[in-house]
Design a protein around this motif. Structure first.
Motif, PDB file in Angstrom:
ATOM      1  N   ILE A  67       0.861  -1.174   0.000  1.00  0.00           N
ATOM      2  CA  ILE A  67       0.000   0.000   0.000  1.00  0.00           C
ATOM      3  C   ILE A  67       0.905   1.234   0.000  1.00  0.00           C
ATOM      4  N   SER A  68       0.715   2.068  -1.016  1.00  0.00           N
ATOM      5  CA  SER A  68       1.537   3.277  -1.158  1.00  0.00           C
ATOM      6  C   SER A  68       0.738   4.490  -0.703  1.00  0.00           C
ATOM      7  N   ILE A  69       1.396   5.357   0.038  1.00  0.00           N
ATOM      8  CA  ILE A  69       0.728   6.535   0.602  1.00  0.00           C
ATOM      9  C   ILE A  69       1.538   7.779   0.276  1.00  0.00           C
ATOM     10  N   GLU A  70       0.882   8.762  -0.331  1.00  0.00           N
ATOM     11  CA  GLU A  70       1.493  10.060  -0.619  1.00  0.00           C
ATOM     12  C   GLU A  70       0.535  11.170  -0.171  1.00  0.00           C
ATOM     13  N   HIS A  71       1.091  12.362  -0.001  1.00  0.00           N
ATOM     14  CA  HIS A  71       0.318  13.565   0.336  1.00  0.00           C
ATOM     15  C   HIS A  71      -0.389  13.450   1.689  1.00  0.00           C
ATOM     16  N   ALA A  72       0.132  12.631   2.597  1.00  0.00           N
ATOM     17  CA  ALA A  72      -0.537  12.440   3.889  1.00  0.00           C
ATOM     18  C   ALA A  72      -0.567  13.728   4.701  1.00  0.00           C
ATOM     19  N   ALA A  73       0.511  14.501   4.657  1.00  0.00           N
ATOM     20  CA  ALA A  73       0.546  15.750   5.422  1.00  0.00           C
ATOM     21  C   ALA A  73      -0.492  16.737   4.896  1.00  0.00           C
ATOM     22  N   ASP A 118      -9.757  -4.150   9.763  1.00  0.00           N
ATOM     23  CA  ASP A 118     -11.106  -4.613   9.434  1.00  0.00           C
ATOM     24  C   ASP A 118     -11.079  -5.836   8.526  1.00  0.00           C
ATOM     25  N   SER A 119     -10.068  -5.924   7.673  1.00  0.00           N
ATOM     26  CA  SER A 119      -9.990  -7.057   6.744  1.00  0.00           C
ATOM     27  C   SER A 119      -9.211  -8.236   7.321  1.00  0.00           C
ATOM     28  N   ALA A 156      -6.537   5.679   8.613  1.00  0.00           N
ATOM     29  CA  ALA A 156      -7.532   5.062   7.739  1.00  0.00           C
ATOM     30  C   ALA A 156      -7.021   3.747   7.160  1.00  0.00           C
ATOM     31  N   VAL A 157      -5.748   3.703   6.759  1.00  0.00           N
ATOM     32  CA  VAL A 157      -5.177   2.474   6.200  1.00  0.00           C
ATOM     33  C   VAL A 157      -5.054   1.407   7.280  1.00  0.00           C
ATOM     34  N   ILE A 158      -4.601   1.793   8.458  1.00  0.00           N
ATOM     35  CA  ILE A 158      -4.484   0.822   9.550  1.00  0.00           C
ATOM     36  C   ILE A 158      -5.846   0.230   9.878  1.00  0.00           C
ATOM     37  N   LYS A 159      -6.880   1.067   9.920  1.00  0.00           N
ATOM     38  CA  LYS A 159      -8.229   0.577  10.215  1.00  0.00           C
ATOM     39  C   LYS A 159      -8.708  -0.388   9.132  1.00  0.00           C
TER      40      LYS A 159
END
Length: 744
Positions: free
Chosen positions: A489-495, A515-516, A508-511
């Protein structure tokens, strides 16, 4: 007498087929003889060097299978010398106009008036100062300033001592206009040189030498375009194709354009293969396929992979041609030597790790159900989801936060929302956080990526807008029961998302993972990738997932302080291909120390982003995606590959030449970076590259992610005056929409 003749013919055919069946019975090859197909190097390695030049012939012998046959198009000079020239018009393939500017003439060639410079107007001495040059304008001309003298047939035989020589003879009637006889020349040269094959598109020429040369020399009738008239019979080649028994009376084989075997539709997709291979074999003719070149347009079915194309002619379960005539002999060498008859059930997840880039995004629109299913089917070890967020706070898999890049938003009712968000990128766009999930799935379609469309290299246009968008939850549900070693899972622009939209992407990704059930299983590892150390630091604080730091700039190495910094929050690093092998005018210049430094620090290294299209690769990789993989895996030693085309990487992992050590064939050895540059003469050398920077600790270190601001909805920030201008923006919006519309 009539019935006896029929019985004789029937008996001959039966005996022939018994012989063919016996030859093929104990062989993995479906060739006429049961032997491996021949590799014929057209003018040597002419995909890289000038056709029929010393470099081209020598390189073919070095870089290809040791039994590669050298092919020479024979032309006669004024004094009867036979030289190797790819074209009857010398101005197409030599610099002769520089020496004889008034030498242009017009002659009838097969009844057609043809203007240019011709070898028949010059003797060997006059041509001794003329040099060969690259005849195909799309190929590099940087080798042209070197002096490549014309080579006589005897020169090729004595200098390179090939295991096989193939002479192609055309335009016999043309030479007779000058009281020259190609027939006499061939009969003469075949007494001085061992000639293994003689081909010609002229039936009368082959008939005239049949029985007058060595029985070890194979005569091959060459088919041209089906609508073209054969000069001696005045029949079209298409009609002659229906009478192979006649051709068998003077030839032992046929050479056909590859489209005779695998026809291609007008929109460049393969049609059903023809019966020509079986038809030829039934009458005892070998069949060779021509027109193979890695840097020409391939059928979309081959996904810009020339090795896949070669295999479709020799290892398809139904038939095999008896040889391939190619400008790039390294590719059929790979196919025949290491990739034919593979165990396709091998899905081991060892090194190199195959990581998809937006799924199999080279074949289907990225991040769609089709792209992910194709990546799994093609043997990816890890499939990826670059996660974005919608207006209603739903994490989705999208290759870009800008919907203009991978959707049809420019043709939708939301096109009017185009704006510039300088904190994200400086181009106009409609962003995922501008639309709800329902807005996207009900109004937009996916759009396949075309990173090389400026070269007219589109991807799978029949499926340009196919597939369904995927939420992160959909992606996780899809991947759980698949034969994968993990997901990324790639994450950008989080800040930006936290500060401007009040959305915490990490949480959100951890949740979603929780959940899965991914936090409670070990069958598949979870990899989190980001260019932002702050994202990975937060994941490290809250999870035990594998963390991958992506370096999205060209660097030559990493300073010790930056290595120490990365080790604090990451297990692996993704690096751009150009940071491993820097390119200078499309040639590799050297190999950097970056991979070694990262691995010495205990970090795995993944190279990104590999594509099959030949223009995405330096010339050192021979327009061959497999050669590119060999360079990064065997040459640079990377631990994984991030690719748009997982099938190509999976096939590499299954090849039969793995782990051969010193016995690895030359065509499977990694090219040495910088070697081709050394072959370019000094006047044509490109300027030296500017030094690439080191990766410093200051490049890696970031402040912690800001807390998500309190907000009840994910509302996009209004573009500021700095982001929009009152006078220019309507024009720019319109221009951007038109450009995007044209690309859909």
């Amino acid at each position: 007498m009539g019935s006896g003749r029929v019985c004789y013919v029937v008996a001959s055919v039966v005996l022939l087929w018994l012989g063919v069946a016996t030859a093929q019975g104990d062989s993995p090859w479906k060739t006429l003889s049961g032997n491996a197909p021949a590799i014929i190097a057209k003018g040597g390695f002419s995909g890289l060097f000038p056709d029929s030049s010393e470099f081209a012939y020598q390189f073919a012998m070095i870089a290809s299978s040791p039994d590669t046959v050298l092919y020479c198009d024979v032309r006669l000079t004024k004094d009867g010398l036979g030289v190797c020239l790819p074209d009857i018009k010398m101005d197409n393939c030599t610099n002769i106009p520089d020496f004889y500017p008034k030498g242009k003439k017009s002659y009838l060639v097969n009844g057609v008036s043809t203007t240019g410079w011709f070898s028949v107007d010059y003797n060997g001495t006059e041509l001794s100062q003329v040099s060969l040059k690259q005849a195909i304008f799309s190929r590099t001309p940087r080798f042209d300033p070197s002096f490549f003298p014309l080579l006589a047939v005897e020169d090729v035989a004595s200098k390179f001592k090939p295991p096989g020589m193939w002479l192609n003879i055309q335009h016999d009637d043309f030479y007779s206009q000058f009281n020259m006889s190609m027939r006499k020349y061939i009969l003469s040269v075949s007494r001085r040189v061992i000639v293994d094959y003689i081909s010609s598109p002229e039936a009368s020429f082959l008939t005239s030498i049949s029985g007058r040369i060595s029985n070890n020399t194979k005569l091959v009738f060459r088919f041209l375009d089906e609508a073209t008239l054969e000069p001696s019979t005045k029949d079209t080649y298409g009609s002659m194709l229906k009478n192979l028994t006649f051709i068998k009376t003077f030839a032992s084989g046929i050479l056909v354009p590859k489209k005779y075997v695998w026809p291609v539709s007008p929109d460049n997709y393969l049609q059903m293969y023809t019966s020509i291979v079986d038809d030829a074999h039934k009458v005892g003719l070998e069949i060779y396929a021509a027109d193979f070149a890695n840097d020409f347009a391939l059928s979309y079915n081959h996904s810009y992979d020339p090795l896949a194309e070669s295999l479709s002619f020799i290892d398809n379960g139904a038939f095999s041609v008896d040889g391939i005539l190619t400008d790039f002999p390294v590719t059929p060498s790979e196919a025949i030597g290491c990739f034919a008859n593979l165990n396709k059930s091998n899905t081991a997840h060892g090194k190199p790790l195959i990581i998809s880039h937006n799924g199999a995004s080279g074949d289907y629109p990225g991040c769609t159900d089709l792209a992910y299913q194709k990546a799994v089917d093609d043997g990816a070890d890890v499939i990826d989801c670059p996660v974005q967020v919608t207006k209603d706070g739903i994490p989705v898999c999208m290759g870009s936060i800008n919907l203009m890049d991978g959707t049809t938003v420019a043709k939708s009712p939301f096109a009017s929302q185009t704006a510039v968000m300088k904190d994200i990128e400086s181009v106009l766009g409609v962003f995922t956080f501008n639309l709800t999930w329902d807005d996207i799935v009900k109004n937009l379609k996916p759009k396949i990526s075309t990173p090389l469309s400026t070269f007219s290299l589109d991807r799978n246009p029949r499926y340009r807008n196919a597939g369904n968008f995927m939420r992160l939850s959909d992606f996780l549900d899809f991947s759980k029961d698949k034969d994968l070693s993990g997901i990324m899972i790639s994450i950008e622009h989080a800040a930006f998302l936290a500060a401007e939209l009040g959305f915490d992407m990490v949480d959100a990704v951890i949740k979603a993972l929780d959940d899965s059930g991914y936090n409670k299983q070990t069958a598949q590892k979870v990899m989190i990738q980001s260019t932002n150390s702050s994202v990975l630091v937060k994941f490290k604080q809250q999870t035990k997932y594998d963390l991958v730091y992506m370096i999205n700039e060209d660097v030559s190495d990493a300073a010790p302080s930056s290595l120490a910094g990365i080790k604090k929050f990451a297990d692996a690093v993704s690096v751009e291909t150009s940071s491993v092998f820097p390119e200078n005018r499309h040639f590799t210049s050297h190999q950097t120390d970056l991979v070694e430094s990262l691995q010495t620090a205990g970090l795995s290294v993944y190279a990104y982003n590999l594509m099959n299209e030949f223009v995405s690769q330096p010339y050192d990789f021979f327009s061959d995606a497999t050669a590119q993989i060999i360079a990064y895996v065997q040459g640079a030693g990377v631990d994984g590959l991030i690719t748009d085309f997982p099938a190509t990487a999976r096939r590499y992992k299954s090849n039969t030449c793995m782990n051969m050590g010193n016995k690895t064939p030359s065509f499977m050895a990694p090219p040495r970076p910088g070697d081709l540059l050394l072959l370019i003469s000094k006047p044509a050398q490109p300027p030296a590259l500017a030094p690439m920077p080191l990766l410093l600790d200051s490049d890696v270190s970031e402040p912690p992610l800001p807390p998500a601001r309190s907000n009840t909805a994910t509302t996009a920030p209004a573009p500021s005056s700095a982001r929009r201008t009152q006078t220019g923006i309507p024009f720019l919006v319109t221009l951007a929409m038109l450009c995007a519309w044209a690309a859909i």
